[in-house]
Design a protein around this motif. Structure first.
Motif, PDB file in Angstrom:
ATOM      1  N   UNK A  32       0.828  -1.201   0.000  1.00 13.62           N
ATOM      2  CA  UNK A  32       0.000   0.000   0.000  1.00 13.62           C
ATOM      3  C   UNK A  32       0.869   1.260   0.000  1.00 13.62           C
ATOM      4  N   UNK A  33       2.009   1.208   0.697  1.00  9.17           N
ATOM      5  CA  UNK A  33       2.919   2.354   0.677  1.00  9.17           C
ATOM      6  C   UNK A  33       3.482   2.562  -0.724  1.00  9.17           C
ATOM      7  N   UNK A  34       3.866   1.477  -1.391  1.00  9.31           N
ATOM      8  CA  UNK A  34       4.393   1.586  -2.752  1.00  9.31           C
ATOM      9  C   UNK A  34       3.327   2.098  -3.719  1.00  9.31           C
ATOM     10  N   UNK A  35       2.056   1.809  -3.436  1.00 10.23           N
ATOM     11  CA  UNK A  35       0.961   2.243  -4.299  1.00 10.23           C
ATOM     12  C   UNK A  35       0.382   3.589  -3.931  1.00 10.23           C
ATOM     13  N   UNK A  81      -2.870   5.261   1.929  1.00 12.86           N
ATOM     14  CA  UNK A  81      -2.725   5.719   3.316  1.00 12.86           C
ATOM     15  C   UNK A  81      -2.378   4.512   4.188  1.00 12.86           C
ATOM     16  N   UNK A  82      -1.129   4.049   4.067  1.00 19.04           N
ATOM     17  CA  UNK A  82      -0.732   2.817   4.741  1.00 19.04           C
ATOM     18  C   UNK A  82      -0.727   2.962   6.255  1.00 19.04           C
ATOM     19  N   UNK A  83      -0.605   4.189   6.764  1.00 19.74           N
ATOM     20  CA  UNK A  83      -0.658   4.404   8.206  1.00 19.74           C
ATOM     21  C   UNK A  83      -2.003   4.007   8.794  1.00 19.74           C
ATOM     22  N   UNK A  84      -3.067   4.198   8.028  1.00 19.88           N
ATOM     23  CA  UNK A  84      -4.391   3.801   8.508  1.00 19.88           C
ATOM     24  C   UNK A  84      -4.501   2.280   8.592  1.00 19.88           C
ATOM     25  N   UNK A  85      -3.888   1.583   7.636  1.00 23.90           N
ATOM     26  CA  UNK A  85      -3.889   0.126   7.708  1.00 23.90           C
ATOM     27  C   UNK A  85      -3.052  -0.356   8.890  1.00 23.90           C
ATOM     28  N   UNK A  86      -1.937   0.322   9.150  1.00 25.00           N
ATOM     29  CA  UNK A  86      -1.131  -0.029  10.314  1.00 25.00           C
ATOM     30  C   UNK A  86      -1.936   0.120  11.599  1.00 25.00           C
ATOM     31  N   UNK A  87      -2.657   1.228  11.712  1.00 24.11           N
ATOM     32  CA  UNK A  87      -3.452   1.465  12.919  1.00 24.11           C
ATOM     33  C   UNK A  87      -4.551   0.417  13.080  1.00 24.11           C
ATOM     34  N   UNK A 104      -3.309   2.835  -8.281  1.00 21.76           N
ATOM     35  CA  UNK A 104      -3.220   4.299  -8.427  1.00 21.76           C
ATOM     36  C   UNK A 104      -3.913   4.823  -9.685  1.00 21.76           C
ATOM     37  N   UNK A 105      -3.996   4.005 -10.722  1.00 20.89           N
ATOM     38  CA  UNK A 105      -4.698   4.447 -11.930  1.00 20.89           C
ATOM     39  C   UNK A 105      -6.211   4.395 -11.739  1.00 20.89           C
ATOM     40  N   UNK A 106      -6.680   3.401 -10.990  1.00 26.46           N
ATOM     41  CA  UNK A 106      -8.109   3.327 -10.694  1.00 26.46           C
ATOM     42  C   UNK A 106      -8.539   4.454  -9.763  1.00 26.46           C
ATOM     43  N   UNK A 107      -7.644   4.862  -8.848  1.00 25.05           N
ATOM     44  CA  UNK A 107      -7.937   5.894  -7.858  1.00 25.05           C
ATOM     45  C   UNK A 107      -6.846   6.960  -7.919  1.00 25.05           C
ATOM     46  N   UNK A 108      -6.850   7.779  -8.963  1.00 25.34           N
ATOM     47  CA  UNK A 108      -5.759   8.751  -9.148  1.00 25.34           C
ATOM     48  C   UNK A 108      -5.813   9.886  -8.131  1.00 25.34           C
ATOM     49  N   UNK A 109      -4.655  10.449  -7.898  1.00 27.36           N
ATOM     50  CA  UNK A 109      -4.568  11.622  -7.027  1.00 27.36           C
ATOM     51  C   UNK A 109      -5.158  12.823  -7.761  1.00 27.36           C
ATOM     52  N   UNK A 110      -6.058  13.558  -7.112  1.00 25.11           N
ATOM     53  CA  UNK A 110      -6.628  14.742  -7.771  1.00 25.11           C
ATOM     54  C   UNK A 110      -5.542  15.729  -8.177  1.00 25.11           C
ATOM     55  N   UNK A 111      -5.721  16.335  -9.329  1.00 29.05           N
ATOM     56  CA  UNK A 111      -4.734  17.282  -9.835  1.00 29.05           C
ATOM     57  C   UNK A 111      -4.540  18.443  -8.854  1.00 29.05           C
ATOM     58  N   UNK A 112      -3.280  18.802  -8.654  1.00 31.49           N
ATOM     59  CA  UNK A 112      -2.986  19.957  -7.804  1.00 31.49           C
ATOM     60  C   UNK A 112      -2.957  19.660  -6.332  1.00 31.49           C
ATOM     61  N   UNK A 113      -3.127  18.364  -5.945  1.00 30.76           N
ATOM     62  CA  UNK A 113      -3.129  18.012  -4.525  1.00 30.76           C
ATOM     63  C   UNK A 113      -1.860  17.283  -4.148  1.00 30.76           C
ATOM     64  N   UNK A 114      -1.330  17.607  -3.007  1.00 25.13           N
ATOM     65  CA  UNK A 114      -0.198  16.871  -2.479  1.00 25.13           C
ATOM     66  C   UNK A 114      -0.688  15.551  -1.931  1.00 25.13           C
ATOM     67  N   UNK A 115       0.260  14.671  -1.600  1.00 26.08           N
ATOM     68  CA  UNK A 115      -0.113  13.381  -1.044  1.00 26.08           C
ATOM     69  C   UNK A 115      -0.937  13.552   0.207  1.00 26.08           C
ATOM     70  N   UNK A 116      -1.995  12.792   0.326  1.00 26.36           N
ATOM     71  CA  UNK A 116      -2.884  12.883   1.479  1.00 26.36           C
ATOM     72  C   UNK A 116      -2.242  12.340   2.721  1.00 26.36           C
ATOM     73  N   UNK A 117      -2.750  12.729   3.881  1.00 29.19           N
ATOM     74  CA  UNK A 117      -2.198  12.247   5.142  1.00 29.19           C
ATOM     75  C   UNK A 117      -2.506  10.795   5.366  1.00 29.19           C
TER      76      UNK A 117
END
Length: 337
Positions: A123-126, A129-135, A318-331
């Motif tokens: 999930x981190x490589x993809x 939000x791998x921190x949520x899976x860790x929690x 990541x292609x199925x769920x792309x990052x919205x344009x102009x947004x930094x990586x989410x928390x």
């Protein structure tokens, strides 16, 4: 080795970890097939997995778990995906092996259990939000150990539940979850006070990839003979496992999108739905009577299939769920973590 060299080595291993995992499986399989008595390595699987999970839990910032668990929408969708939607698909796919009790048991054991270890890596490589899976890791593990007996009873009309003793489930809960989790929490708590524990925490984080390699090699070497003996029966499982992975990537992505999750959380959901807990349920399969020994080989076959599929999943999700344009990586965790 100085700290900078150690950091470079760790980063190099992390960049190449998928190829290294597949190489460890292949090397273990070849070694197990060539060396008589390799099945004795069964004894080392649970201790190796316990060490791996200790290192995994060390990566969980325990002071932030509470914040991660407050994301009730993500947690709710995670539980629905893994314990409502996944079982529906597993029931349908398992009908193709319902004629063979051993294969059916192995398929159900592995596909009904969501992954809690290398899913964090993938999930981190993809970009999830791998921190949520860790929690959510302890919650997922406890839930699957409690629900597995029920699903096995439900999907087999009670025909295999009599051969699954409760002791291996309790042993897995204590030795593979509660003890590593408590040890990791204690290490983090004492790391702020004692340099030796601070060094232990740093070493644990750096050891995740090497420990995973040890676990995969040990699993493949110990089960190689069982896999070869089962032969053609296991070959039929590969397309079944591949279909499961592909369908669950899509269902996970759709569930995250429909649930209104941000792209990082939705990706995490897709990875969680697609990856299974083969390493942790393998000791449960090995505890079955010898007549059901093929179940362990069925679990290992899923590991091979999944790791190969993950090389594609980290590009497709990541292609199925792309990052919205102009947004930094989410928390990784909700605001305020």
């Amino acid at each position: 080795m100085d700290s900078r060299a150690g950091t470079r080595l760790r980063e190099s291993l992390e960049r190449r970890q998928i190829a290294l995992y597949l190489a460890a499986l292949a090397a273990g399989f070849l070694a197990g097939a060539a060396v008589p008595g390799s099945q004795a390595l069964d004894l080392f699987i649970s201790p190796a997995i316990a060490l791996l999970l200790y290192a995994t839990f060390l990566a969980v910032p325990f002071t932030r778990i509470r914040a991660g668990l407050l994301d009730l929408r993500f947690l709710g969708l995670l539980m629905v995906l893994n314990f409502v939607l996944v079982p529906v698909l597993v029931f349908a796919l398992s009908r193709f092996v319902a004629h063979d009790a051993a294969l059916l048991t192995g398929v159900l054991l592995v596909l009904l259990a969501p992954c809690i270890d290398y899913v964090i890596v993938f999930s981190a490589l993809g970009g999830a939000a791998h921190g949520k899976l860790l929690a959510a890791t302890p919650l997922l593990m406890i839930a699957q150990l409690l629900l597995l007996p029920f699903f096995l009873w439900l999907f087999t009309s009670g025909s295999v539940t009599g051969i699954i003793a409760p002791e291996p489930l309790l042993e897995a809960l204590v030795l593979l979850i509660l003890l590593p989790l408590a040890a990791a929490a204690a290490t983090q708590l004492l790391a702020d006070r004692r340099p030796s524990f601070r060094r232990a925490a740093a070493a644990g984080n750096a050891a995740m990839v090497p420990l995973m390699l040890v676990v995969l090699f040990t699993v493949a070497a110990s089960q190689a003979r069982r896999v070869l003996d089962a032969g053609a029966a296991l070959a039929a499982l590969v397309p079944l496992y591949a279909v499961f992975l592909a369908v669950m990537v899509l269902i996970g992505a759709l569930t995250g999108h429909a649930g209104g999750l941000d792209y990082g959380s939705a990706r995490a959901l897709a990875f969680s739905g697609a990856t299974r807990n083969s390493l942790v349920v393998l000791p449960l399969a090995l505890a079955l009577p010898e007549a059901a020994g093929t179940a362990a080989a069925a679990v290992v076959t899923q590991t091979f299939t999944e790791l190969a599929g993950m090389a594609l999943a980290i590009r497709c999700i990541p292609r199925l769920l792309p990052q919205p344009a102009g947004r930094a990586s989410g928390p990784d965790l909700p605001a305020g973590a």
